[in-house]
Design an enzyme around this catalytic site. Sequence first.
Site, PDB file in Angstrom:
ATOM      1  N   ASP A 189     -46.693 -29.850 -13.100  1.00 12.37           N
ATOM      2  CA  ASP A 189     -47.038 -31.000 -13.943  1.00 12.37           C
ATOM      3  C   ASP A 189     -45.994 -32.119 -13.807  1.00 12.37           C
ATOM      4  OD1 ASP A 189     -48.943 -29.130 -14.901  1.00 12.37           O
ATOM      5  OD2 ASP A 189     -47.551 -28.487 -16.455  1.00 12.37           O
TER       6      ASP A 189
ATOM      7  N   GLU B 216     -58.462 -31.872 -17.541  1.00  6.53           N
ATOM      8  CA  GLU B 216     -57.128 -32.024 -18.105  1.00  6.53           C
ATOM      9  C   GLU B 216     -56.256 -32.855 -17.170  1.00  6.53           C
ATOM     10  OE1 GLU B 216     -55.690 -28.014 -18.492  1.00  6.53           O
ATOM     11  OE2 GLU B 216     -55.077 -27.882 -16.384  1.00  6.53           O
TER      12      GLU B 216
END
Length: 357
Positions: A59, A236
């Site tokens: 991420d 997401e």
Amino acid sequence: MPKLVYLLFAAVAIGVGLLGPSAMLRADEPVQARILLPTTSAPASAQLPDNPLVLQRADPFIHRDDSTGCYHFTATVPDFSALEIRSSCQLNDLKLATPVTVWQKKANGPMSANIWAPELHRIDNRWYLYFAAGDIAKPFSIRMYVLSNGHADPKQGSWREEGQLVTHLDSFALDATIFSHNGKRYLMWAQQDAAQSYNSALWLAEMSSPTEIKPPVVKLSEPTLDWEVQGYKVNEGPAVLVRHGRVLVTYSASATDERYAMGLLWADANADLRQTHSWHKLPQPVFASNASLNRFGPGHNSFVLAEDGKTDLMLYHSRDYKELRGTPLTDPNRHARIRPLYYDAQGFPLFFPEKGD
């Protein structure tokens, strides 16, 4: 080219990544040859870093200081226990930079487990860290939280807990990203809707402050396509880039193994972003696993300018093998990687050529 033949060719080409989003045919468009070739090299002034950019960091997110050209990197750490920042004025040196832990999870209660997906933003001369966290007693009761810091260097000073970033639903929520457009600041994030069967959809709202949103809240995308529901039904990790008259949003979908992949939404730059009908969605993924490149499960990307201040770079994580060593959460080898972003003749992003990953 006969209409049926062209439609079949276009569908196949999109599926294998030959055409950009602008090659999609809409019902109100004339059928015409719209095959567009990518730019096959980045600007000569762009100094592209070596991959992996940073090992074992999922991420990934980079803040670029426009005044100095230097970079601050943050990402999910493998044990999900803390927030860290490392800095360098050269992207290639981020892997060598010493990470500084700026905040650690609590012993219990909110923000005591699963510290995920931090993003670092500079707003009104103050730093903000947005991240997701659970409760050690209920690890997957994930909500979004905010820290702030008034020091000029985000690795120094004191980070203040601003509390939960509250949305319209009290449910699993994560992957907050912040962007400004046409004089307004927006939050985009992923959240579960208990009335639906999926794990998370993408939502957007205007912000009244760096820590609060205001209505209306708009649902941008739900995981309904086949490639979005592999293992889990997920939308997401949104990332926003405003280019060529469009607000472009990449996002990630499906389980976080080799099936994880990235899709694309977009709206006209002059459209009301708070209206669902302003947004369009590509039916096929734009970036996915490629065994020939040892790229598996690429996703949760972000964007940053290269050191030339001009070239758009896409930051993302992936593994270099298919078979997990444990589970998607316990296997630590999602490495941060980076590549130049290309555009077709109509200004849509292209995520190839497939080299240099």
